[in-house]
Design a protein around this motif. Structure first.
Motif, PDB file in Angstrom:
ATOM      1  N   MET A 144      34.404  54.202  35.066  1.00 31.54           N
ATOM      2  CA  MET A 144      35.496  53.239  34.989  1.00 31.54           C
ATOM      3  C   MET A 144      35.699  52.824  33.528  1.00 31.54           C
ATOM      4  SD  MET A 144      35.765  49.389  36.609  1.00 31.54           S
ATOM      5  CE  MET A 144      35.492  49.962  38.279  1.00 31.54           C
ATOM      6  N   LYS A 145      36.945  52.906  33.073  1.00 39.05           N
ATOM      7  CA  LYS A 145      37.252  52.487  31.720  1.00 39.05           C
ATOM      8  C   LYS A 145      37.097  50.971  31.582  1.00 39.05           C
ATOM      9  CE  LYS A 145      38.367  56.456  29.903  1.00 39.05           C
ATOM     10  NZ  LYS A 145      37.533  57.034  28.813  1.00 39.05           N
ATOM     11  N   LEU A 146      36.722  50.541  30.376  1.00 40.45           N
ATOM     12  CA  LEU A 146      36.540  49.117  30.125  1.00 40.45           C
ATOM     13  C   LEU A 146      37.819  48.340  30.398  1.00 40.45           C
ATOM     14  CD1 LEU A 146      34.830  46.764  29.067  1.00 40.45           C
ATOM     15  CD2 LEU A 146      35.518  47.400  26.746  1.00 40.45           C
ATOM     16  N   SER A 147      38.960  48.919  30.088  1.00 41.36           N
ATOM     17  CA  SER A 147      40.237  48.238  30.316  1.00 41.36           C
ATOM     18  C   SER A 147      40.461  47.969  31.806  1.00 41.36           C
ATOM     19  CB  SER A 147      41.387  49.068  29.747  1.00 41.36           C
ATOM     20  OG  SER A 147      41.415  50.365  30.329  1.00 41.36           O
ATOM     21  N   VAL A 148      40.100  48.947  32.649  1.00 41.44           N
ATOM     22  CA  VAL A 148      40.231  48.765  34.101  1.00 41.44           C
ATOM     23  C   VAL A 148      39.263  47.703  34.599  1.00 41.44           C
ATOM     24  CG1 VAL A 148      39.981  49.897  36.353  1.00 41.44           C
ATOM     25  CG2 VAL A 148      41.044  51.117  34.441  1.00 41.44           C
ATOM     26  N   TYR A 149      38.039  47.749  34.085  1.00 46.31           N
ATOM     27  CA  TYR A 149      37.039  46.738  34.450  1.00 46.31           C
ATOM     28  C   TYR A 149      37.543  45.338  34.122  1.00 46.31           C
ATOM     29  CZ  TYR A 149      32.769  43.935  34.101  1.00 46.31           C
ATOM     30  OH  TYR A 149      31.827  42.933  34.232  1.00 46.31           O
ATOM     31  N   ASN A 150      38.116  45.160  32.942  1.00 44.81           N
ATOM     32  CA  ASN A 150      38.616  43.841  32.544  1.00 44.81           C
ATOM     33  C   ASN A 150      39.761  43.383  33.438  1.00 44.81           C
ATOM     34  OD1 ASN A 150      36.795  43.474  30.425  1.00 44.81           O
ATOM     35  ND2 ASN A 150      38.119  44.494  28.929  1.00 44.81           N
ATOM     36  N   GLU A 151      40.600  44.312  33.865  1.00 43.60           N
ATOM     37  CA  GLU A 151      41.686  43.967  34.794  1.00 43.60           C
ATOM     38  C   GLU A 151      41.115  43.477  36.123  1.00 43.60           C
ATOM     39  OE1 GLU A 151      44.138  47.393  35.223  1.00 43.60           O
ATOM     40  OE2 GLU A 151      44.775  47.428  33.119  1.00 43.60           O
ATOM     41  N   ILE A 152      40.080  44.157  36.616  1.00 43.03           N
ATOM     42  CA  ILE A 152      39.454  43.768  37.884  1.00 43.03           C
ATOM     43  C   ILE A 152      38.797  42.398  37.760  1.00 43.03           C
ATOM     44  CG2 ILE A 152      37.575  44.340  39.482  1.00 43.03           C
ATOM     45  CD1 ILE A 152      38.261  47.295  38.979  1.00 43.03           C
ATOM     46  N   ILE A 153      38.114  42.147  36.642  1.00 40.58           N
ATOM     47  CA  ILE A 153      37.493  40.849  36.418  1.00 40.58           C
ATOM     48  C   ILE A 153      38.546  39.749  36.422  1.00 40.58           C
ATOM     49  CG2 ILE A 153      36.352  39.407  34.680  1.00 40.58           C
ATOM     50  CD1 ILE A 153      34.427  41.168  36.153  1.00 40.58           C
ATOM     51  N   SER A 154      39.678  40.017  35.795  1.00 45.28           N
ATOM     52  CA  SER A 154      40.771  39.032  35.760  1.00 45.28           C
ATOM     53  C   SER A 154      41.264  38.715  37.167  1.00 45.28           C
ATOM     54  CB  SER A 154      41.923  39.574  34.903  1.00 45.28           C
ATOM     55  OG  SER A 154      42.990  38.643  34.861  1.00 45.28           O
ATOM     56  N   LEU A 155      41.377  39.730  38.014  1.00 43.20           N
ATOM     57  CA  LEU A 155      41.821  39.514  39.389  1.00 43.20           C
ATOM     58  C   LEU A 155      40.780  38.738  40.187  1.00 43.20           C
ATOM     59  CD1 LEU A 155      43.440  42.974  40.246  1.00 43.20           C
ATOM     60  CD2 LEU A 155      44.609  40.778  40.008  1.00 43.20           C
ATOM     61  N   ILE A 156      39.514  39.077  39.990  1.00 40.66           N
ATOM     62  CA  ILE A 156      38.433  38.366  40.688  1.00 40.66           C
ATOM     63  C   ILE A 156      38.452  36.885  40.324  1.00 40.66           C
ATOM     64  CG2 ILE A 156      35.921  38.072  40.734  1.00 40.66           C
ATOM     65  CD1 ILE A 156      35.672  41.121  40.678  1.00 40.66           C
ATOM     66  N   ARG A 157      38.661  36.586  39.057  1.00 43.51           N
ATOM     67  CA  ARG A 157      38.718  35.190  38.617  1.00 43.51           C
ATOM     68  C   ARG A 157      39.950  34.479  39.161  1.00 43.51           C
ATOM     69  NH1 ARG A 157      36.998  36.227  32.251  1.00 43.51           N
ATOM     70  NH2 ARG A 157      34.761  36.598  32.656  1.00 43.51           N
ATOM     71  N   THR A 158      41.016  35.243  39.403  1.00 42.08           N
ATOM     72  CA  THR A 158      42.246  34.652  39.944  1.00 42.08           C
ATOM     73  C   THR A 158      42.083  34.314  41.423  1.00 42.08           C
ATOM     74  OG1 THR A 158      43.633  35.869  38.377  1.00 42.08           O
ATOM     75  CG2 THR A 158      44.708  35.019  40.363  1.00 42.08           C
ATOM     76  N   TYR A 159      41.521  35.259  42.187  1.00 45.53           N
ATOM     77  CA  TYR A 159      41.371  35.063  43.629  1.00 45.53           C
ATOM     78  C   TYR A 159      40.206  34.124  43.963  1.00 45.53           C
ATOM     79  CZ  TYR A 159      44.705  38.831  44.629  1.00 45.53           C
ATOM     80  OH  TYR A 159      45.837  39.602  44.717  1.00 45.53           O
ATOM     81  N   LYS A 160      39.120  34.225  43.188  1.00 42.15           N
ATOM     82  CA  LYS A 160      37.939  33.370  43.352  1.00 42.15           C
ATOM     83  C   LYS A 160      37.280  33.482  44.720  1.00 42.15           C
ATOM     84  CE  LYS A 160      39.447  29.843  40.060  1.00 42.15           C
ATOM     85  NZ  LYS A 160      39.725  28.401  39.842  1.00 42.15           N
ATOM     86  N   THR A 161      37.458  34.578  45.413  1.00 41.11           N
ATOM     87  CA  THR A 161      36.801  34.754  46.702  1.00 41.11           C
ATOM     88  C   THR A 161      36.522  36.224  46.956  1.00 41.11           C
ATOM     89  OG1 THR A 161      37.071  34.572  49.112  1.00 41.11           O
ATOM     90  CG2 THR A 161      39.079  34.732  47.797  1.00 41.11           C
TER      91      THR A 161
ATOM     92  N   ILE B 170      42.191  43.850  46.197  1.00 43.54           N
ATOM     93  CA  ILE B 170      42.002  44.423  44.865  1.00 43.54           C
ATOM     94  C   ILE B 170      41.802  45.937  44.961  1.00 43.54           C
ATOM     95  CG2 ILE B 170      40.527  44.432  42.814  1.00 43.54           C
ATOM     96  CD1 ILE B 170      39.879  41.510  43.370  1.00 43.54           C
ATOM     97  N   ALA B 171      41.072  46.358  46.005  1.00 42.72           N
ATOM     98  CA  ALA B 171      40.805  47.791  46.191  1.00 42.72           C
ATOM     99  C   ALA B 171      42.102  48.572  46.398  1.00 42.72           C
ATOM    100  CB  ALA B 171      39.873  47.993  47.383  1.00 42.72           C
ATOM    101  N   GLU B 172      43.087  47.952  47.031  1.00 43.69           N
ATOM    102  CA  GLU B 172      44.368  48.624  47.241  1.00 43.69           C
ATOM    103  C   GLU B 172      45.069  48.921  45.917  1.00 43.69           C
ATOM    104  OE1 GLU B 172      46.704  46.224  49.819  1.00 43.69           O
ATOM    105  OE2 GLU B 172      45.408  46.517  51.577  1.00 43.69           O
ATOM    106  N   GLN B 173      44.839  48.062  44.917  1.00 39.26           N
ATOM    107  CA  GLN B 173      45.455  48.261  43.606  1.00 39.26           C
ATOM    108  C   GLN B 173      44.688  49.291  42.771  1.00 39.26           C
ATOM    109  OE1 GLN B 173      46.680  44.562  41.573  1.00 39.26           O
ATOM    110  NE2 GLN B 173      46.058  43.449  43.418  1.00 39.26           N
ATOM    111  N   TYR B 174      43.419  49.527  43.148  1.00 37.51           N
ATOM    112  CA  TYR B 174      42.577  50.474  42.419  1.00 37.51           C
ATOM    113  C   TYR B 174      41.936  51.437  43.419  1.00 37.51           C
ATOM    114  CZ  TYR B 174      43.192  47.138  38.622  1.00 37.51           C
ATOM    115  OH  TYR B 174      43.750  46.310  37.668  1.00 37.51           O
ATOM    116  N   PRO B 175      42.727  52.374  43.937  1.00 38.87           N
ATOM    117  CA  PRO B 175      42.236  53.267  44.997  1.00 38.87           C
ATOM    118  C   PRO B 175      41.043  54.117  44.588  1.00 38.87           C
ATOM    119  CG  PRO B 175      44.336  54.037  44.099  1.00 38.87           C
ATOM    120  CD  PRO B 175      44.114  52.663  43.559  1.00 38.87           C
ATOM    121  N   GLY B 176      40.821  54.280  43.288  1.00 35.00           N
ATOM    122  CA  GLY B 176      39.689  55.084  42.842  1.00 35.00           C
ATOM    123  C   GLY B 176      38.391  54.311  42.738  1.00 35.00           C
ATOM    124  N   VAL B 177      38.444  53.007  43.032  1.00 35.37           N
ATOM    125  CA  VAL B 177      37.257  52.158  42.928  1.00 35.37           C
ATOM    126  C   VAL B 177      36.785  51.789  44.329  1.00 35.37           C
ATOM    127  CG1 VAL B 177      36.294  50.021  41.998  1.00 35.37           C
ATOM    128  CG2 VAL B 177      38.096  51.230  40.741  1.00 35.37           C
TER     129      VAL B 177
END
Length: 279
Positions: free
Chosen positions: A1-18, A25-32
């Motif tokens: 996983m590229k660092l840029s993708v990881y940072n995007e996922i972290i941002s989403l996790i912090r937004t949803y907080k659950t 999130i998995a639907e937006q990143y089918p390869g993860v």
């Protein structure tokens, strides 16, 4: 996983907080995989708890939490600790431990702190808590907390064993001889990777003498910690080796291959056996 993708996922996790949002999130990143997302979420949550730990474990805060618990208890409220944990953004199991510590201090230890080992025993078996209402509240917190507590520790330990077995199954399937941690300790080794190869192999042109299994995602913080506490110690004793982060890792972290630490997210297929007797 590229660092840029990881940072995007972290941002989403912090937004949803659950954790419940991980399928979205998995639907937006089918390869993860969900395993990778779950591990990333857990690591991010634990980082947050480490950063705020000193705030919640300040004596005044702990006393305030206990007084609030008692006040709500007297008002006849239910599921008090789980609701409080959500309100203050703290792990339910960690809040339950604080309340148990304060309860013991006030009821059994004359204002002194109870032994940590005793508190840990009560957290592992809340039925031992003399106050039945508090015991029920603590039990609920332990069961509902998917990041901290003895139940989570047991689950992580079990998953870790599962993937260690998977590693050894792959080694056996490829006819690669190795020794495990128990055998290494019996031989007097103080630092023990999951497997030490009896004969080195080559993975994509890199020599591998030992393999470490991690049933987690390899983020920057965890990989840096493992390098300091484990991987370089293995390298010093056994030479170059390989780490398998079964739930993936940040690609940019795989920058030490030429120095003797190879990262992979699965058992490699491109293996060269250096011993012609290995089939």
């Amino acid at each position: 996983m590229k660092l840029s993708v990881y940072n995007e996922i972290i941002s989403l996790i912090r937004t949803y907080k659950t954790r419940d949002a991980l399928p979205q999130i998995a639907e937006q990143y089918p390869g993860v995989s969900l395993n990778a997302l779950g591990s990333i979420y857990a690591q991010e949550y634990q980082k947050k708890m480490r950063k705020t730990h000193h705030i919640h474990y300040h004596t005044d805060k702990m006393e305030m939490y206990y007084d609030l618990y008692q006040s709500r208890l007297q008002n006849g409220q239910k599921h008090i600790l789980s609701h409080m944990a959500e309100e203050i953004d703290l792990s339910p199991a960690l809040l339950a431990r604080i309340i148990v510590e304060r309860h013991l201090s006030r009821t059994q230890y004359n204002g002194e702190n109870a032994p940590k080992s005793f508190v840990t025993q009560l957290m592992k078996d809340p039925s031992l808590i003399s106050d039945p209402v508090l015991a029920t509240e603590v039990h609920e917190c332990v069961l509902s907390d998917d990041q901290y507590g003895s139940l989570v520790d047991s689950i992580k330990h079990s998953i870790g064993h599962e993937y260690e077995f998977k590693l050894k199954y792959n080694l056996d399937s490829h006819g690669i001889p190795y020794i495990g941690e128990e055998q290494m300790r019996a031989r007097g080794y103080d630092k023990t990777p999951d497997t030490k190869l009896e004969v080195p192999i080559s993975v994509d042109g890199h020599i591998v003498n030992w393999i470490e299994s991690k049933a987690s995602f390899g983020d920057e913080y965890s990989n840096k910690t493992y390098l300091k506490d484990q991987y370089w110690s293995y390298w010093n004793r056994f030479g170059p080796g390989m780490v398998i982060y079964w739930f993936g890792f940040i690609d940019e972290l795989n920058c030490l291959q030429d120095k003797g630490i190879v990262l992979r997210d699965s058992f490699p297929e491109n293996i060269v056996k250096l011993n012609p007797l290995m089939k």
